[in-house]
Design an enzyme around this catalytic site. Structure first.
Site, PDB file in Angstrom:
ATOM      1  N   ASP A 136      38.358  14.958  44.724  1.00 39.21           N
ATOM      2  CA  ASP A 136      38.677  13.670  45.365  1.00 39.21           C
ATOM      3  C   ASP A 136      39.847  12.934  44.694  1.00 39.21           C
ATOM      4  OD1 ASP A 136      36.593  14.154  47.055  1.00 39.21           O
ATOM      5  OD2 ASP A 136      35.188  12.769  46.102  1.00 39.21           O
ATOM      6  N   MET A 178      37.350  16.546  52.975  1.00 39.79           N
ATOM      7  CA  MET A 178      36.380  15.888  52.092  1.00 39.79           C
ATOM      8  C   MET A 178      36.926  14.587  51.479  1.00 39.79           C
ATOM      9  SD  MET A 178      34.048  18.555  49.974  1.00 39.79           S
ATOM     10  CE  MET A 178      32.450  18.974  50.651  1.00 39.79           C
ATOM     11  N   GLY A 179      36.036  13.700  51.167  1.00 36.49           N
ATOM     12  CA  GLY A 179      36.403  12.414  50.563  1.00 36.49           C
ATOM     13  C   GLY A 179      35.692  11.286  51.280  1.00 36.49           C
ATOM     14  N   GLN A 283      36.410  23.661  50.525  1.00 37.60           N
ATOM     15  CA  GLN A 283      37.467  22.947  49.799  1.00 37.60           C
ATOM     16  C   GLN A 283      37.198  22.887  48.298  1.00 37.60           C
ATOM     17  OE1 GLN A 283      38.751  19.308  52.466  1.00 37.60           O
ATOM     18  NE2 GLN A 283      36.770  20.049  53.129  1.00 37.60           N
ATOM     19  N   ARG A 284      35.942  23.096  47.897  1.00 40.35           N
ATOM     20  CA  ARG A 284      35.611  23.071  46.462  1.00 40.35           C
ATOM     21  C   ARG A 284      35.469  24.476  45.893  1.00 40.35           C
ATOM     22  NH1 ARG A 284      30.969  18.763  46.477  1.00 40.35           N
ATOM     23  NH2 ARG A 284      29.762  20.471  45.623  1.00 40.35           N
TER      24      ARG A 284
END
Ligand code: F6P
Length: 357
Positions: A136, A178-179, A283-284
């Site tokens: 993030d 994401m976020g 994304q991670r």
């Protein structure tokens, strides 16, 4: 002789292993004898004394490995001072385990919540050094966190893939990035992927402005529109609600996430076909990108140096292209959000990107 404890806490990200390897390599390359204890699954490992003694070998070959060799978990700060289901005082348990092993220092890798607990342990008298991880990029006190750049690459790839199919079909496509609290990842991946509209939590959107942009593109002959939407994007109306009112409204919301809500509204207002893609935890995942490998190794090396210098109570951060030591009390509890006036936002607008405001 230095006895070091280490743990990774919160959501994982790429380059956690690279950072730990950086710390350990630095220590092993010094004249100090070092003992390393890895606590498993985040603060839980420290609370319940679940640990492994690690040697240099454990950190060999992990520079490129995603995830964390120690495992991780979320241990919310807001309940850290509450007793567990068996009445155990978690903070006292962490302190006891630290003192039992006669640790010289605890190296903690984590994001925002993790830093609040790390600072609490510092206040309780433990020697703490932290490293800033999160896709993030929302940790205060550092221009960059590791994991962020790798996630930007993945989210950008997702937008790139969507571009070709969106162009073929002349559709509106939403890619949800994401976020929940901040839009760094969405803004950067959106710009890198050539998104036409970017919706982030820091800039509440007006759905009519989003539709205006789609129609403007239509008129210019662009058959498709790509919208990058952060998980935490919020409409202007919702942004005016109190936390309680919003929670109540969300309970009745039929859409699984904001992207689907935006998609439904666009469909209704324009009659256009809208599709949503959610890359989610991809994304991670996977290997850290080369930038993150170098970056996390540099921060890890500085953390190792801090331990050798006997300097504790710092997060190793990055400011103006330099690795820096930031006092933990300055970091804990602060969020680094995007200012709507930030130059990157203004530059994106100059490029014709709409923020729906
Ligand atoms: O770690 C940060 C993050 O990936 C956020 O971007 C996202 O909103 C959240 O974690 C997802 O959390 P979880 O992995 O617990 O579903």
């Amino acid at each position: 002789m230095k006895r070091i404890g280490m743990l990774t806490s919160g959501g994982d990200c790429q380059a956690l292993n690279a950072a730990m390897r950086g710390v350990v390599k630095t220590l092993l390359n010094s004249s100090e004898t070092v003992e390393i204890y890895g606590f498993l699954d985040g603060y839980k490992g420290l609370i319940y004394d679940k640990r492994q003694m690690l040697t240099g070998k454990d950190f060999s070959g992990i520079l490129t490995k995603g995830g964390t060799i120690l495992g991780t978990s979320r241990t919310p700060f807001k309940t850290i001072q509450d007793p567990d289901e068996n009445g155990l005082n978690k903070v006292e348990a962490m302190k006891q385990n630290y003192y039992k092993l006669q640790l010289d220092c605890l190296v903690i890798l984590g994001g925002n919540g993790t830093h609040k607990t790390a600072n609490l342990l510092r206040q309780e008298g433990l020697n703490i050094i932290t490293l800033p991880k999160t896709i993030d990029n929302d940790l205060w006190g550092t221009d960059m966190t590791f994991g962020f750049q790798s996630a930007v690459d993945i989210a950008t790839d997702a937008i790139d893939y969507i571009h070709t199919t969106a162009a073929s079909h002349g559709r509106v496509f939403i890619v949800e990035v994401m976020g929940h609290k901040v839009g760094w990842l969405t803004l950067n991946a959106g710009m890198a992927g050539g998104a036409d509209i970017i919706l982030i939590p820091e800039i509440p959107y007006d759905i009519n402005k989003v539709v205006d942009k789609i129609e403007e593109r239509d008129k210019k002959g662009s058959r498709f529109t790509i919208i990058a939407v952060a998980e935490g994007a919020i409409s202007k109306e919702d942004a005016k609600l109190s936390k309680k009112e919003l929670k109540k409204k969300m309970e009745k919301n039929p859409h699984p996430s904001v992207s689907y809500e935006v998609a439904a509204a666009i469909q209704k207002k324009t009659g256009r076909e809208v599709r949503v893609t959610v890359p989610g935890h991809m994304q991670r995942g996977g290997s850290p990108c080369p930038y993150d490998r170098v970056f996390a190794s540099r921060l890890g090396a500085e953390a190792g140096k801090l331990i050798l210098d006997g300097q504790f109570g710092f997060m190793v951060g990055y400011k103006n292209r330099e690795v820096v030591r930031v006092p933990l009390e300055d970091v804990a509890g602060k969020l680094k959000a995007i200012s709507p006036d930030a130059s990157i936002v203004q530059e994106a607008k100059l490029l014709g990107i709409s923020f729906g405001n």
